[in-house]
Write a protein that holds these residues in place. Structure first.
Motif, PDB file in Angstrom:
ATOM      1  N   TYR A 285       5.840  -4.960  -9.126  1.00  0.00           N
ATOM      2  CA  TYR A 285       6.678  -6.895  -8.280  1.00  0.00           C
ATOM      3  C   TYR A 285       8.196  -6.143  -7.706  1.00  0.00           C
ATOM      4  N   GLY A 286       8.060  -7.229  -7.143  1.00  0.00           N
ATOM      5  CA  GLY A 286       9.251  -6.495  -5.819  1.00  0.00           C
ATOM      6  C   GLY A 286       9.749  -7.718  -5.110  1.00  0.00           C
ATOM      7  N   TRP A 287      10.880  -7.360  -4.582  1.00  0.00           N
ATOM      8  CA  TRP A 287      11.764  -8.996  -3.938  1.00  0.00           C
ATOM      9  C   TRP A 287      11.959  -8.298  -2.493  1.00  0.00           C
ATOM     10  N   THR A 288      11.852  -9.074  -1.071  1.00  0.00           N
ATOM     11  CA  THR A 288      11.728  -8.001   0.423  1.00  0.00           C
ATOM     12  C   THR A 288      13.471  -8.324   0.848  1.00  0.00           C
ATOM     13  N   HIS A 289      12.899  -8.192   2.014  1.00  0.00           N
ATOM     14  CA  HIS A 289      14.393  -8.553   2.649  1.00  0.00           C
ATOM     15  C   HIS A 289      14.263  -8.171   4.100  1.00  0.00           C
ATOM     16  N   ASP A 290      13.981  -8.817   5.129  1.00  0.00           N
ATOM     17  CA  ASP A 290      12.956  -8.436   5.860  1.00  0.00           C
ATOM     18  C   ASP A 290      12.133  -8.580   5.627  1.00  0.00           C
ATOM     19  N   LEU A 291      11.295  -7.107   6.634  1.00  0.00           N
ATOM     20  CA  LEU A 291      10.169  -6.933   6.720  1.00  0.00           C
ATOM     21  C   LEU A 291      10.006  -6.355   4.884  1.00  0.00           C
ATOM     22  N   THR A 292      11.104  -5.659   4.693  1.00  0.00           N
ATOM     23  CA  THR A 292      10.331  -4.608   3.276  1.00  0.00           C
ATOM     24  C   THR A 292      10.665  -5.182   2.281  1.00  0.00           C
ATOM     25  N   ILE A 293       9.545  -4.474   1.275  1.00  0.00           N
ATOM     26  CA  ILE A 293       9.802  -4.564  -0.552  1.00  0.00           C
ATOM     27  C   ILE A 293      11.257  -3.978  -0.342  1.00  0.00           C
ATOM     28  N   SER A 294      12.433  -4.482  -0.513  1.00  0.00           N
ATOM     29  CA  SER A 294      13.476  -3.470  -0.932  1.00  0.00           C
ATOM     30  C   SER A 294      13.740  -3.248  -2.107  1.00  0.00           C
ATOM     31  N   GLU A 295      13.374  -3.542  -3.389  1.00  0.00           N
ATOM     32  CA  GLU A 295      13.590  -3.184  -4.576  1.00  0.00           C
ATOM     33  C   GLU A 295      12.204  -3.781  -5.494  1.00  0.00           C
ATOM     34  N   TRP A 296      12.053  -3.003  -5.884  1.00  0.00           N
ATOM     35  CA  TRP A 296      10.240  -3.374  -7.411  1.00  0.00           C
ATOM     36  C   TRP A 296      10.532  -2.897  -8.378  1.00  0.00           C
ATOM     37  N   MET A 297       9.580  -3.059  -9.129  1.00  0.00           N
ATOM     38  CA  MET A 297       9.223  -2.561 -10.447  1.00  0.00           C
ATOM     39  C   MET A 297       7.941  -2.212 -10.806  1.00  0.00           C
ATOM     40  N   LEU A 298       7.318  -0.936 -11.197  1.00  0.00           N
ATOM     41  CA  LEU A 298       5.832  -0.568 -10.905  1.00  0.00           C
ATOM     42  C   LEU A 298       5.703  -1.191 -12.263  1.00  0.00           C
TER      43      LEU A 298
ATOM     44  N   ALA B   1      10.753   2.602 -10.878  1.00  0.00           N
ATOM     45  CA  ALA B   1      11.722   1.155 -10.027  1.00  0.00           C
ATOM     46  C   ALA B   1      12.278   1.869  -9.055  1.00  0.00           C
ATOM     47  N   ARG B   2      12.799   0.202  -7.773  1.00  0.00           N
ATOM     48  CA  ARG B   2      13.428   0.813  -7.121  1.00  0.00           C
ATOM     49  C   ARG B   2      14.445  -0.308  -7.675  1.00  0.00           C
ATOM     50  N   VAL B   3      15.407  -0.632  -8.918  1.00  0.00           N
ATOM     51  CA  VAL B   3      16.037  -1.837  -8.973  1.00  0.00           C
ATOM     52  C   VAL B   3      17.585  -1.577  -8.543  1.00  0.00           C
ATOM     53  N   LEU B   4      18.273  -2.594  -8.108  1.00  0.00           N
ATOM     54  CA  LEU B   4      19.627  -1.845  -7.275  1.00  0.00           C
ATOM     55  C   LEU B   4      20.762  -2.449  -8.045  1.00  0.00           C
TER      56      LEU B   4
ATOM     57  N   SER C 235       1.619  -1.479  -0.234  1.00  0.00           N
ATOM     58  CA  SER C 235      -0.247   0.217   0.229  1.00  0.00           C
ATOM     59  C   SER C 235       1.198   1.055   0.166  1.00  0.00           C
ATOM     60  N   ARG C 236       2.012   1.484   0.394  1.00  0.00           N
ATOM     61  CA  ARG C 236       2.481   2.314   0.848  1.00  0.00           C
ATOM     62  C   ARG C 236       3.287   2.730  -0.618  1.00  0.00           C
ATOM     63  N   LEU C 237       4.100   1.415  -1.434  1.00  0.00           N
ATOM     64  CA  LEU C 237       4.967   1.817  -2.276  1.00  0.00           C
ATOM     65  C   LEU C 237       4.025   2.622  -3.643  1.00  0.00           C
ATOM     66  N   LEU C 238       2.330   1.823  -3.437  1.00  0.00           N
ATOM     67  CA  LEU C 238       1.229   1.699  -4.282  1.00  0.00           C
ATOM     68  C   LEU C 238       1.291   3.799  -4.259  1.00  0.00           C
ATOM     69  N   LEU C 239       0.933   4.053  -2.810  1.00  0.00           N
ATOM     70  CA  LEU C 239       0.406   5.566  -2.548  1.00  0.00           C
ATOM     71  C   LEU C 239       2.176   6.543  -2.614  1.00  0.00           C
ATOM     72  N   ALA C 240       3.137   5.984  -3.214  1.00  0.00           N
ATOM     73  CA  ALA C 240       4.223   6.818  -3.354  1.00  0.00           C
ATOM     74  C   ALA C 240       4.273   6.746  -5.114  1.00  0.00           C
ATOM     75  N   ASN C 241       3.405   5.955  -5.790  1.00  0.00           N
ATOM     76  CA  ASN C 241       3.611   6.297  -7.330  1.00  0.00           C
ATOM     77  C   ASN C 241       2.019   6.604  -7.287  1.00  0.00           C
ATOM     78  N   ALA C 242       1.248   7.452  -6.322  1.00  0.00           N
ATOM     79  CA  ALA C 242       0.200   7.751  -7.081  1.00  0.00           C
ATOM     80  C   ALA C 242       0.578   8.157  -8.424  1.00  0.00           C
TER      81      ALA C 242
END
Length: 165
Positions: A104-117, A161-164, A25-32
């Motif tokens: 579409y994202g990749w998780t690290h611990d409890l966050t989505i560390s990388e993603w692409m919309l 996206a945030r792809v590292l 939800s946070r990522l979708l709102l950030a990409n509104a």
């Protein structure tokens, strides 16, 4: 036996991904900005209707979501293309015109560390869905296509996206 294992794996992955819904939800709102249209109101609207900005969304937006665990190091969009059960695959649904966006994202611990919309309309128009062949999973009952992030980006399918890697 295979069907029961697939069902258990599906349920396990479903509940795991549900744990990330606040993060999604946070990522979708950030990409509104990719979901809503924002425009300046007319002078008439400003003076007569107390309106400075207009926000709109062209109908309901359908968002597909898939999260991968940290051990998946490749930054590919993988879409299930073969399912031994005979149920429609994700690829068939997307090719049939379903879905507007894909987070579409990749998780690290409890966050989505990388993603692409991904804009699914642009992905369908790009021809990339037909360009990549199916890769079979070890179970031989399922398979997927894998489209590299850089190809999605180069074909204009990535909205943000945030792809590292």
């Amino acid at each position: 036996m295979i069907n029961n294992k697939l069902r258990v794996d599906f349920q396990r992955d479903w509940y795991w991904q549900d744990g990330f819904l606040p993060e999604v939800s946070r990522l979708l709102l950030a990409n509104a900005m990719y979901i809503f249209n924002v425009e300046v109101a007319s002078t008439q609207q400003d003076m007569k209707e107390a309106t400075d900005m207009l926000l709109s969304v062209a109908g309901q937006k359908k968002v597909a979501i898939r999260l991968r665990r940290a051990e998946y190091w490749k930054r590919d969009l993988t879409i299930r293309s073969v399912r031994s059960s005979g149920m429609k695959t994700e690829l068939e649904k997307i090719q049939a015109g379903h879905g507007d966006l894909y987070l579409y994202g990749w998780t690290h611990d409890l966050t989505i560390s990388e993603w692409m919309l991904i804009d699914l309309h642009k992905l369908r128009a790009s021809g990339l869905l037909a360009h990549y062949g199916t890769i079979r999973n070890r179970d031989r009952a399922t398979g997927f296509v894998a489209i590299p992030y850089y190809m999605l980006r180069d074909y204009g399918c990535v909205l943000n996206a945030r792809v590292l890697r």
